[in-house]
Write an enzyme that holds these catalytic residues in place. Structure first.
Site, PDB file in Angstrom:
ATOM      1  N   ASP A 423      42.434  37.018  44.416  1.00 55.51           N
ATOM      2  CA  ASP A 423      43.507  36.880  43.429  1.00 55.51           C
ATOM      3  C   ASP A 423      43.246  37.892  42.310  1.00 55.51           C
ATOM      4  O   ASP A 423      42.268  37.759  41.566  1.00 55.51           O
ATOM      5  CB  ASP A 423      43.478  35.431  42.894  1.00 55.51           C
ATOM      6  CG  ASP A 423      44.633  35.139  41.954  1.00 55.51           C
ATOM      7  OD1 ASP A 423      45.174  36.088  41.345  1.00 55.51           O
ATOM      8  OD2 ASP A 423      44.974  33.947  41.824  1.00 55.51           O
ATOM      9  N   HIS A 424      44.117  38.864  42.229  1.00 52.48           N
ATOM     10  CA  HIS A 424      43.867  39.968  41.290  1.00 52.48           C
ATOM     11  C   HIS A 424      44.021  39.537  39.828  1.00 52.48           C
ATOM     12  O   HIS A 424      43.621  40.253  38.917  1.00 52.48           O
ATOM     13  CB  HIS A 424      44.815  41.122  41.620  1.00 52.48           C
ATOM     14  CG  HIS A 424      44.315  42.467  41.201  1.00 52.48           C
ATOM     15  ND1 HIS A 424      43.122  42.653  40.519  1.00 52.48           N
ATOM     16  CD2 HIS A 424      44.825  43.714  41.370  1.00 52.48           C
ATOM     17  CE1 HIS A 424      42.945  43.936  40.281  1.00 52.48           C
ATOM     18  NE2 HIS A 424      43.961  44.605  40.776  1.00 52.48           N
ATOM     19  N   ARG A 425      44.593  38.350  39.605  1.00 52.12           N
ATOM     20  CA  ARG A 425      44.648  37.855  38.219  1.00 52.12           C
ATOM     21  C   ARG A 425      43.256  37.476  37.737  1.00 52.12           C
ATOM     22  O   ARG A 425      42.981  37.449  36.555  1.00 52.12           O
ATOM     23  CB  ARG A 425      45.563  36.614  38.134  1.00 52.12           C
ATOM     24  CG  ARG A 425      47.017  36.902  38.399  1.00 52.12           C
ATOM     25  CD  ARG A 425      47.787  35.606  38.527  1.00 52.12           C
ATOM     26  NE  ARG A 425      47.269  34.758  39.605  1.00 52.12           N
ATOM     27  CZ  ARG A 425      47.716  33.538  39.876  1.00 52.12           C
ATOM     28  NH1 ARG A 425      48.692  33.013  39.151  1.00 52.12           N
ATOM     29  NH2 ARG A 425      47.222  32.841  40.872  1.00 52.12           N
ATOM     30  N   ILE A 427      40.193  38.473  39.643  1.00 52.19           N
ATOM     31  CA  ILE A 427      39.143  39.406  40.071  1.00 52.19           C
ATOM     32  C   ILE A 427      39.666  40.832  40.026  1.00 52.19           C
ATOM     33  O   ILE A 427      40.729  41.137  40.591  1.00 52.19           O
ATOM     34  CB  ILE A 427      38.675  39.031  41.493  1.00 52.19           C
ATOM     35  CG1 ILE A 427      37.998  37.643  41.457  1.00 52.19           C
ATOM     36  CG2 ILE A 427      37.739  40.086  42.061  1.00 52.19           C
ATOM     37  CD1 ILE A 427      38.005  36.930  42.769  1.00 52.19           C
TER      38      ILE A 427
END
Ligand code: CAO
Length: 451
Positions: A423-425, A427
């Site tokens: 989850d780019h939010r 990591i």
């Protein structure tokens, strides 16, 4: 006042076509071009529109009557100022279903009253989104290929679509189980009264998400409908939610598991004695836990507001299991407290329970990170979907021997491709690649876990 004698116009080379639906009754007021009846040949259904506006009088036909060109349908009482329909100059109705162009046939000449000639309705695009079947047409005649899974006329299909009702849920009470307008209404009534579950929004529906058009594939060729398993329906909903809610990034890497494999092979006799089958997966699980300890943001969840990260100090690994009914993800609890054999035993037990459909809800709860291992099957790389509310997932692909440059020569090494979706939010890309690099190092040399 005038009386228009409504005779069935030219319908091509068809005769004795059954009336499968009467859409009007005596005394009904109809608008010009409003559908009056539906015919069905062995190839198509088609609605016949009113040639003029007025009131239905002297209805001559009933359901299941057979009609041909010139059959007397009814009279239509018109007001004096109603415009007379133009004499027909166009091609006849077509009952061609599967995209045939409805070639040929002479224009209808069925004039009726002295004041009005019966118009010849035009062939039209076949209804059915995405059909791409077009015929030159000035006004629409709804035609629908026969043999669709749910028998319903185009107007009933349009009505159901308008109300958001899937015909699959509606029980038809017409001839041969045909779904009629009142069946759609009865279904809605049952839903409103709680007797039937409300129709679900298509999985692609959502704020600002364009829907995939519904296509009647039977117009292109034979089809068959197969109900998705209960597990697939449930996991499909969950996967869609994960896919739509999480901005995914997938990082690919590969691990040299030559030494791990040698160690695994050396343990075979002891594993056999302990009654367990030791695959690479328990080793990977242990290495993952070590990596999670070093990168705690991968063993976490966002709070519902999305402003805080909840770091978990326990290590429960969900493992995707392929079953005849679909994908399930039982959770191996407290992986950090278990040894290789214990993990292997638990994996085998959970895998068997999953395939037998005997997993309890508690077996599938409490995961902090997931692994999807396709390594026993094949493949080189894939992009697993993060299992929300977790923030990362590891995908394992099949290990194979490859020549690896050691600085002086190529060496045959057992290389296992893997990927981590996250989850780019939560990591960043740099953290993502640090995690995969560390995991590869742990798998290359298990002694790293001691450091
Ligand atoms: N590379 C090469 N070989 C591998 C491997 C890898 N990455 N992972 C497993 N193998 C081998 C095993 O060693 C085993 O070989 P042997 O029979 O010769 O010893 C064989 O593949 C089969 O392993 P397995 O699948 O039975 O065991 P596992 O511990 O790897 O997996 C479980 C356990 C429960 C995950 C498995 O039974 C299963 O269901 N796998 C399918 C996974 C799946 O469907 N995932 C869904 C992904 S959708 O996102």
């Amino acid at each position: 006042m005038g009386m228009h004698k409504f005779l069935l116009p030219d319908i091509g080379n068809y005769e004795n076509i059954p009336v499968i639906e009467l859409l009007v009754s005596e005394g009904d007021t109809v608008e010009k071009d409003q559908s009056v009846l539906t015919l069905e040949s062995d190839k198509a259904t088609m609605e016949i529109p009113a040639p003029v506006s007025g009131v239905i009088r002297n209805l001559q036909i009933k359901l299941e009557d057979k009609v041909s060109k010139g059959s007397y349908i009814c009279d239509i009482e018109t007001s004096m100022d109603a415009p007379a329909p133009a004499p027909s100059t166009s091609s006849p109705l077509s009952l061609e279903g599967r995209g045939a162009g409805g070639e040929g046939g002479k224009p209808s000449s069925e004039a009726s009253t002295p004041t009005a000639a019966s118009p010849s309705p035009q062939p039209s695009p076949v209804k059915g989104e995405g059909a791409g079947l077009t015929q030159a047409a000035e006004k629409p005649i709804n035609a629908q290929p026969s043999g669709a899974k749910f028998h319903a006329s185009p107007s009933v299909r349009a009505y159901a679509r308008h109300l958001g009702v899937e015909l699959a849920h509606v029980t038809g009470t017409g001839p041969k189980g045909r779904i009629q307008k009142q069946d759609v209404e009865a279904y809605i009534k049952a839903v409103m009264q709680g007797e039937k579950p409300a129709p679900k929004a298509p999985v692609t529906a959502g704020a600002g998400i364009p829907q995939v058009p519904a296509i009647d594939f039977s117009q292109f060729g034979p089809t068959e409908e197969k109900e998705l398993s209960r597990i697939k329906k449930l996991s499909g909903k969950h996967l869609t939610a994960c896919w739509l809610n999480i901005p995914h990034v997938t990082q690919f890497d590969e691990a040299d598991i030559t030494e791990l494999e040698a160690f695994r092979t050396s343990l075979k006799a002891r594993a056999d004695k302990a009654g367990v089958k030791l695959t690479p997966l328990p080793f990977v699980m242990m290495a993952v836990v070590q990596a999670l300890k070093e990168f705690p943001q991968f063993n976490a969840s966002l709070n519902p507001g999305g402003e805080k990260l909840i770091l978990k100090r326990y290590y429960n690994i969900g493992v995707a299991v392929d079953t005849p009914n679909g994908l399930v993800v039982p959770v191996v609890k407290d992986v950090d407290k278990k040894g290789l054999f214990e993990l292997a035993r638990e994996l085998a037990e959970l895998g068997q329970k999953a395939r037998d459909g005997k997993l309890a809800p508690s077996d599938m709860q409490g995961g902090t990170f997931s692994i999807s291992s396709l390594g026993g099957i094949g493949g080189t790389q894939f992009t697993p979907i993060v299992n929300a509310p977790e923030v990362a997932i590891l995908g394992l692909s099949k290990a194979k021997m490859a020549p690896v440059w050691n600085g002086a020569s190529f060496e045959p090494r057992l290389m296992m491709p893997f990927s981590v979706s996250y989850d780019h939010r939560v990591i960043d890309g740099a953290e993502g690649v640090r995690f995969t690099t560390r995991l590869a190092a742990l798998l290359r040399d298990l002694r790293e876990m001691l450091i």
